[in-house]
Design a protein around this motif. Sequence first.
Motif, PDB file in Angstrom:
ATOM      1  N   ILE A  94     -24.620  62.795  76.823  1.00  0.00           N
ATOM      2  CA  ILE A  94     -25.863  63.548  76.673  1.00  0.00           C
ATOM      3  C   ILE A  94     -26.350  63.977  78.050  1.00  0.00           C
ATOM      4  O   ILE A  94     -26.372  63.188  78.991  1.00  0.00           O
ATOM      5  CB  ILE A  94     -26.954  62.693  76.002  1.00  0.00           C
ATOM      6  CG1 ILE A  94     -26.553  62.318  74.574  1.00  0.00           C
ATOM      7  CG2 ILE A  94     -28.301  63.415  76.014  1.00  0.00           C
ATOM      8  CD1 ILE A  94     -27.492  61.318  73.918  1.00  0.00           C
ATOM      9  N   HIS A  95     -26.727  65.252  78.160  1.00  0.00           N
ATOM     10  CA  HIS A  95     -27.396  65.776  79.357  1.00  0.00           C
ATOM     11  C   HIS A  95     -28.731  66.368  78.910  1.00  0.00           C
ATOM     12  O   HIS A  95     -28.768  67.190  77.982  1.00  0.00           O
ATOM     13  CB  HIS A  95     -26.569  66.864  80.033  1.00  0.00           C
ATOM     14  CG  HIS A  95     -25.185  66.428  80.420  1.00  0.00           C
ATOM     15  ND1 HIS A  95     -24.929  65.290  81.158  1.00  0.00           N
ATOM     16  CD2 HIS A  95     -23.969  66.981  80.166  1.00  0.00           C
ATOM     17  CE1 HIS A  95     -23.630  65.168  81.346  1.00  0.00           C
ATOM     18  NE2 HIS A  95     -23.024  66.183  80.759  1.00  0.00           N
ATOM     19  N   VAL A  96     -29.815  65.961  79.536  1.00  0.00           N
ATOM     20  CA  VAL A  96     -31.150  66.454  79.181  1.00  0.00           C
ATOM     21  C   VAL A  96     -31.567  67.496  80.206  1.00  0.00           C
ATOM     22  O   VAL A  96     -31.490  67.261  81.419  1.00  0.00           O
ATOM     23  CB  VAL A  96     -32.175  65.307  79.150  1.00  0.00           C
ATOM     24  CG1 VAL A  96     -33.564  65.846  78.780  1.00  0.00           C
ATOM     25  CG2 VAL A  96     -31.740  64.230  78.154  1.00  0.00           C
ATOM     26  N   ILE A  97     -32.010  68.658  79.716  1.00  0.00           N
ATOM     27  CA  ILE A  97     -32.450  69.721  80.620  1.00  0.00           C
ATOM     28  C   ILE A  97     -33.943  69.972  80.466  1.00  0.00           C
ATOM     29  O   ILE A  97     -34.516  69.783  79.391  1.00  0.00           O
ATOM     30  CB  ILE A  97     -31.663  71.034  80.409  1.00  0.00           C
ATOM     31  CG1 ILE A  97     -31.824  71.554  78.973  1.00  0.00           C
ATOM     32  CG2 ILE A  97     -30.188  70.817  80.739  1.00  0.00           C
ATOM     33  CD1 ILE A  97     -31.144  72.915  78.742  1.00  0.00           C
ATOM     34  N   GLY A  98     -34.554  70.414  81.571  1.00  0.00           N
ATOM     35  CA  GLY A  98     -35.984  70.698  81.562  1.00  0.00           C
ATOM     36  C   GLY A  98     -36.297  72.149  81.832  1.00  0.00           C
ATOM     37  O   GLY A  98     -37.451  72.520  82.001  1.00  0.00           O
ATOM     38  N   GLY A  99     -35.246  72.984  81.883  1.00  0.00           N
ATOM     39  CA  GLY A  99     -35.420  74.421  82.103  1.00  0.00           C
ATOM     40  C   GLY A  99     -34.586  75.195  81.107  1.00  0.00           C
ATOM     41  O   GLY A  99     -33.792  74.617  80.365  1.00  0.00           O
ATOM     42  N   VAL A 100     -34.756  76.509  81.103  1.00  0.00           N
ATOM     43  CA  VAL A 100     -34.034  77.324  80.129  1.00  0.00           C
ATOM     44  C   VAL A 100     -32.568  77.464  80.547  1.00  0.00           C
ATOM     45  O   VAL A 100     -32.259  77.721  81.704  1.00  0.00           O
ATOM     46  CB  VAL A 100     -34.677  78.709  79.959  1.00  0.00           C
ATOM     47  CG1 VAL A 100     -34.673  79.496  81.251  1.00  0.00           C
ATOM     48  CG2 VAL A 100     -34.000  79.481  78.846  1.00  0.00           C
ATOM     49  N   LEU A 101     -31.678  77.263  79.597  1.00  0.00           N
ATOM     50  CA  LEU A 101     -30.240  77.502  79.802  1.00  0.00           C
ATOM     51  C   LEU A 101     -29.861  78.705  78.949  1.00  0.00           C
ATOM     52  O   LEU A 101     -29.873  78.631  77.732  1.00  0.00           O
ATOM     53  CB  LEU A 101     -29.432  76.279  79.385  1.00  0.00           C
ATOM     54  CG  LEU A 101     -27.912  76.475  79.471  1.00  0.00           C
ATOM     55  CD1 LEU A 101     -27.465  76.645  80.915  1.00  0.00           C
ATOM     56  CD2 LEU A 101     -27.167  75.301  78.812  1.00  0.00           C
ATOM     57  N   THR A 102     -29.545  79.822  79.602  1.00  0.00           N
ATOM     58  CA  THR A 102     -29.103  80.983  78.862  1.00  0.00           C
ATOM     59  C   THR A 102     -27.603  80.879  78.595  1.00  0.00           C
ATOM     60  O   THR A 102     -26.908  80.036  79.182  1.00  0.00           O
ATOM     61  CB  THR A 102     -29.390  82.291  79.616  1.00  0.00           C
ATOM     62  OG1 THR A 102     -28.545  82.360  80.768  1.00  0.00           O
ATOM     63  CG2 THR A 102     -30.856  82.343  80.065  1.00  0.00           C
ATOM     64  N   THR A 103     -27.106  81.729  77.730  1.00  0.00           N
ATOM     65  CA  THR A 103     -25.682  81.704  77.391  1.00  0.00           C
ATOM     66  C   THR A 103     -24.843  82.529  78.378  1.00  0.00           C
ATOM     67  O   THR A 103     -23.626  82.625  78.219  1.00  0.00           O
ATOM     68  CB  THR A 103     -25.472  82.277  75.987  1.00  0.00           C
ATOM     69  OG1 THR A 103     -25.943  83.630  75.942  1.00  0.00           O
ATOM     70  CG2 THR A 103     -26.217  81.450  74.954  1.00  0.00           C
ATOM     71  N   THR A 104     -25.509  83.084  79.375  1.00  0.00           N
ATOM     72  CA  THR A 104     -24.810  83.938  80.343  1.00  0.00           C
ATOM     73  C   THR A 104     -24.010  83.115  81.343  1.00  0.00           C
ATOM     74  O   THR A 104     -24.522  82.144  81.921  1.00  0.00           O
ATOM     75  CB  THR A 104     -25.830  84.800  81.097  1.00  0.00           C
ATOM     76  OG1 THR A 104     -26.398  85.748  80.187  1.00  0.00           O
ATOM     77  CG2 THR A 104     -25.174  85.553  82.245  1.00  0.00           C
ATOM     78  N   ILE A 105     -22.746  83.503  81.531  1.00  0.00           N
ATOM     79  CA  ILE A 105     -21.908  82.922  82.571  1.00  0.00           C
ATOM     80  C   ILE A 105     -21.897  83.909  83.735  1.00  0.00           C
ATOM     81  O   ILE A 105     -21.384  85.020  83.602  1.00  0.00           O
ATOM     82  CB  ILE A 105     -20.466  82.696  82.073  1.00  0.00           C
ATOM     83  CG1 ILE A 105     -20.459  81.904  80.757  1.00  0.00           C
ATOM     84  CG2 ILE A 105     -19.643  82.018  83.147  1.00  0.00           C
ATOM     85  CD1 ILE A 105     -20.969  80.491  80.886  1.00  0.00           C
ATOM     86  N   PRO A 106     -22.470  83.554  84.876  1.00  0.00           N
ATOM     87  CA  PRO A 106     -22.511  84.496  86.008  1.00  0.00           C
ATOM     88  C   PRO A 106     -21.118  84.967  86.399  1.00  0.00           C
ATOM     89  O   PRO A 106     -20.157  84.198  86.405  1.00  0.00           O
ATOM     90  CB  PRO A 106     -23.152  83.668  87.130  1.00  0.00           C
ATOM     91  CG  PRO A 106     -23.942  82.622  86.403  1.00  0.00           C
ATOM     92  CD  PRO A 106     -23.154  82.294  85.191  1.00  0.00           C
ATOM     93  N   GLU A 107     -20.999  86.237  86.705  1.00  0.00           N
ATOM     94  CA  GLU A 107     -19.690  86.796  87.077  1.00  0.00           C
ATOM     95  C   GLU A 107     -19.408  86.583  88.552  1.00  0.00           C
ATOM     96  O   GLU A 107     -20.300  86.471  89.348  1.00  0.00           O
ATOM     97  CB  GLU A 107     -19.662  88.295  86.740  1.00  0.00           C
ATOM     98  CG  GLU A 107     -19.780  88.557  85.244  1.00  0.00           C
ATOM     99  CD  GLU A 107     -19.757  90.047  84.933  1.00  0.00           C
ATOM    100  OE1 GLU A 107     -20.241  90.838  85.772  1.00  0.00           O
ATOM    101  OE2 GLU A 107     -19.258  90.429  83.857  1.00  0.00           O
TER     102      GLU A 107
END
Length: 230
Positions: A217-230
């Motif tokens: 389990i990893h807990v995040i506190g910010g938005v994770l978008t589905t975009t993979i930076p190029e």
Amino acid sequence: MKNLFRNILTVATIATLISGCSLAGLDLQENYDRVPHTVDPKIYKSTWQYLKDRSRGTNSEARIFDRMMEAIEYSEIDTNEYKKPNRTFILLNNGAVTGANFWGTYKINGKVATKWDDYPKEFVKNYLLYLIVEGQHDHFTIPALQTIEGSTLAPKGYWNQLPAGITSTSVFIPNPNSIMTIKVLNSSPSNTSDYPIVLNEVLNVRTSSIQATNGSIHVIGGVLTTTIPE
């Protein structure tokens, strides 16, 4: 010669005092073999049970996943997905959802969302599926200096574009295979964050490598978008 005998006598006197049971009325410290202990990363429960235990509780500590549980209930995702083994689960704390994070990033008709049912159910469900990655990827398994491309449960092709009416304040790049990149940052960005897990090259995990009985389990506190930076 007198100085030599005087020095010998002084050393002998000090040795006698030190070998005694006390010195100046204080007991000497006894030898103590210190056994170091580290925090146990295992929680001895499934991810689903952990989610339930930390949402809808009676205090703030027991309610940190309130907003994520609301998303699960609204989307009608199969909760058995949080019980299956050999997976990596990204959990949203409340701060990752509200304000400028998820609801502020993915706007509805140009407006900030205030609740999950502002969005289509399918959109919420597929985002939750994106947060579940096949395989166990954490500090114990990711090789040094390597980036893992993990396959998520989100359907391939879904994240090629956003649904009608939904816009993103961040740059949207299609993710046709619905993958997520995971790595361990080879540095310490702050005195409270040593070698964090990084998702999609942009988001440092808040609390990482929690060991559930069915995966990591990893807990995040910010938005994770589905975009993979190029």
